[in-house]
Design an enzyme around this catalytic site. Structure first.
Site, PDB file in Angstrom:
ATOM      1  N   LYS A 197       0.831  -1.208   0.000  1.00 11.53           N
ATOM      2  CA  LYS A 197       0.000   0.000   0.000  1.00 11.53           C
ATOM      3  C   LYS A 197       0.866   1.260   0.000  1.00 11.53           C
ATOM      4  CE  LYS A 197      -2.948   0.802   3.611  1.00 11.53           C
ATOM      5  NZ  LYS A 197      -2.849   2.166   4.117  1.00 11.53           N
ATOM      6  N   SER A 198       1.849   1.324   0.882  1.00  5.98           N
ATOM      7  CA  SER A 198       2.702   2.521   0.966  1.00  5.98           C
ATOM      8  C   SER A 198       3.354   2.812  -0.388  1.00  5.98           C
ATOM      9  CB  SER A 198       3.818   2.309   1.986  1.00  5.98           C
ATOM     10  OG  SER A 198       3.323   2.355   3.283  1.00  5.98           O
ATOM     11  N   ARG A 209       2.866   5.994  -3.326  1.00 10.01           N
ATOM     12  CA  ARG A 209       4.027   6.801  -3.732  1.00 10.01           C
ATOM     13  C   ARG A 209       4.255   6.717  -5.238  1.00 10.01           C
ATOM     14  NH1 ARG A 209       4.306   5.663   1.508  1.00 10.01           N
ATOM     15  NH2 ARG A 209       5.744   6.720   2.926  1.00 10.01           N
ATOM     16  N   GLY A 222      -4.490   8.162   5.552  1.00  5.52           N
ATOM     17  CA  GLY A 222      -3.527   9.105   6.132  1.00  5.52           C
ATOM     18  C   GLY A 222      -2.384   9.397   5.172  1.00  5.52           C
ATOM     19  N   ASP A 230       2.146  -1.168  11.850  1.00  5.68           N
ATOM     20  CA  ASP A 230       0.848  -1.581  11.296  1.00  5.68           C
ATOM     21  C   ASP A 230       0.533  -3.052  11.595  1.00  5.68           C
ATOM     22  OD1 ASP A 230       0.494   0.957  10.299  1.00  5.68           O
ATOM     23  OD2 ASP A 230       1.189   0.475   8.285  1.00  5.68           O
ATOM     24  N   LYS A 244      -4.126   6.135  14.821  1.00  6.34           N
ATOM     25  CA  LYS A 244      -4.235   5.460  13.517  1.00  6.34           C
ATOM     26  C   LYS A 244      -5.700   5.495  13.060  1.00  6.34           C
ATOM     27  CE  LYS A 244       0.082   4.423  13.037  1.00  6.34           C
ATOM     28  NZ  LYS A 244       0.857   5.060  11.967  1.00  6.34           N
TER      29      LYS A 244
HETATM   30  C1  S3P Z   1       2.775   4.935   6.233  1.00  3.91           C
HETATM   31  C2  S3P Z   1       3.411   5.288   7.398  1.00  3.91           C
HETATM   32  C3  S3P Z   1       2.922   4.887   8.743  1.00  3.91           C
HETATM   33  C4  S3P Z   1       1.971   3.703   8.631  1.00  3.91           C
HETATM   34  C5  S3P Z   1       0.939   3.916   7.585  1.00  3.91           C
HETATM   35  C6  S3P Z   1       1.580   4.069   6.223  1.00  3.91           C
HETATM   36  C7  S3P Z   1       3.309   5.422   4.958  1.00  3.91           C
HETATM   37  O1  S3P Z   1       2.213   5.968   9.306  1.00  3.91           O
HETATM   38  O2  S3P Z   1       1.354   3.467   9.889  1.00  3.91           O
HETATM   39  O3  S3P Z   1       0.026   2.825   7.560  1.00  3.91           O
HETATM   40  O4  S3P Z   1       2.827   4.992   3.882  1.00  3.91           O
HETATM   41  O5  S3P Z   1       4.214   6.271   4.982  1.00  3.91           O
HETATM   42  P1  S3P Z   1       2.948   7.185  10.112  1.00  3.91           P
HETATM   43  O6  S3P Z   1       3.735   7.981   9.149  1.00  3.91           O
HETATM   44  O7  S3P Z   1       1.805   7.958  10.702  1.00  3.91           O
HETATM   45  O8  S3P Z   1       3.792   6.522  11.155  1.00  3.91           O
END
Ligand code: S3P
Length: 429
Positions: free
Chosen positions: A19-20, A24, A93, A314, A341
């Site tokens: 997902k991350s 990006r 987020g 996570d 979260k």
């Molecule tokens: C993420 C960073 C983390 C993670 C989130 C995805 C990201 O959050 O918990 O699920 O994609 O950079 P934080 O930056 O709030 O720690």
């Protein structure tokens, strides 16, 4: 969703794209020169939120083959357009925080919002440094909660020590840094996932790293490339834990992303006594991947704290289920970030465990879990609309005396639309 007790899990699973990294790839592709081709993109709600926001900013994104490849037509560093409507980050987020950084550097006005959960989450950690760089951002509660209105413009580079270990914050500042005059300097208190810096470097942006410092000279335009997205270890986590706990299980998770900033769960499962082995380690594009072989075994309690926390943040809902099956008392601390979260994951996980008949308490920055060898008590479990709480509840259901019900299970589609089907296919009965 009803989950009935399972004897064991067996088979091979390919977790969906990370997902991350999927978020990006779309964002960096959008401001790159030329086309970016994304392979193994995660077609889940969170990533579609990013996709849609970028379309409102004038970016063309398409997929000719049902998301096996996604094509992003880069508009260049200064090619985004003022959106005519409010940008909705949904539950994500990563979408809202990274876009705040990106939009701060644009010569136009935009408004960002999200769902009820996202509108409760703190945005001041990103807004404050962006304001210090020269962005004008207004919003509820002194611009600490969405909806947020951004008037971007000329930004000045700053030297900034991150007050929280957050990859989203670090990434937002790097994206803003691309639009700066001067060299942006960022220091992390503890290393967090480095997907943004890896991808930027791969797209020919110079970034200098020294211990916990990052230096990014402004004015650099990423170059469009082919981006390979590894399988998401945060999705694999639920199957790894279930296979470790359910006697007689034997599972292979293929092509899982093994970036060291993400593999805390592997270290902790091994410490707990899990029979886990990584084979076929290789590079997939810019990220390391491998196949994880896991078999059930008796587990022991552990302490999870300190620099490990960002490496498995996570995965704590999944690991809490492993802790509940382990002998002894597991302590999780230094994880206050869990409170902000998608839900308050400290409260949500402890309530879920208590409902299952497991002794567990909240602490301000973590939880204490007393493992049990008794099957979990059948219960109705609340997901609080949080995808990872819902999936943790589902794997707990495999280990209960009688069927367990998950309320609001639809939220699983935020990160893993196929979770229920894959789980079904791995059951030996
Ligand atoms: C993420 C960073 C983390 C993670 C989130 C995805 C990201 O959050 O918990 O699920 O994609 O950079 P934080 O930056 O709030 O720690």
């Amino acid at each position: 969703m009803q989950v009935t007790p399972a004897q064991a899990l067996a088979g091979t699973v390919q977790p969906p794209g990370d997902k991350s990294i999927s978020h990006r790839a779309l964002m960096l592709g959008a401001i790159a020169s030329g086309q970016t081709v994304v392979k193994n993109f995660l077609p889940a709600q969170d990533c579609f939120s990013t996709w849609q926001c970028l379309e409102h900013l004038g970016v063309k994104i398409s997929s000719p083959d049902h998301y096996q490849t996604v094509l992003v037509e880069g508009r260049g560093l200064n090619g985004l357009q003022e959106p005519e409507q409010v940008l909705d980050a949904g539950n994500s987020g990563t979408t809202i925080r990274l876009l705040l950084g990106l939009l701060s550097g644009q010569q136009f006005f935009s408004v960002l919002t999200g769902d009820a959960s996202l509108r409760r989450r703190p945005m001041d950690r990103v807004v404050k440094p962006l304001q210090a760089m020269g962005a004008q951002i207004a919003g509820r509660q002194a611009a600490s909660r969405a909806p947020l209105a951004v008037q971007g413009g000329k930004l000045n580079a700053i030297s900034y020590h991150l007050p929280v270990a957050s990859a989203q914050l670090k990434s937002a500042l790097m994206l803003a840094g691309l639009y700066c005059q001067g060299v942006m300097e960022i220091e992390e208190p503890v290393p967090t996932r480095d997907h943004t810096e890896k991808m930027l470097q791969y797209m020919e942006v110079a970034i200098y790293k020294e211990q916990n410092w990052l230096r990014l000279p402004g004015g650099q335009q990423p170059v469009g490339k082919e981006i390979c997205v590894p399988g998401d270890i945060s999705a694999a986590a639920f199957f790894l834990v279930a296979a470790a706990c359910l006697p007689g299980s034997r599972l292979v998770c293929r092509n899982v992303g093994l970036n060291p900033a993400r593999t805390g769960i592997i270290d902790i499962l091994k410490q707990m006594g899990a029979r886990l082995e990584i084979r076929n380690q290789r590079l997939y594009g810019m990220e390391p991947v491998g196949d994880i072989y896991i078999e059930s075994s008796p587990l022991q309690a552990v302490v999870i704290a300190g620099e490990t926390i960002p490496r498995l943040i996570d995965e704590i809902p999944a690991l809490a289920i492993a802790a509940a099956r382990a002998s002894g008392v597991t302590v999780i601390k230094d994880a206050a970030e869990l409170r902000v979260k998608e839900s308050d994951r400290i409260a949500a996980v402890v309530k879920l465990l208590n409902n299952l008949g497991v002794k567990a308490q909240e602490t301000p920055d973590g939880m204490i879990i007393h493992g049990t060898d008794q099957p979990f008590r059948p219960a109705e479990l609340d997901s609080y609309g949080d995808h990872r709480i819902a999936m943790a509840g589902a794997i707990a259901g495999l280990m209960a005396q009688a069927p367990v019900t998950i309320r609001q299970p639809e939220c699983m589609a935020i990160s893993f639309p196929d979770f229920e089907n894959i789980l079904l296919s791995l059951r030996t009965q």
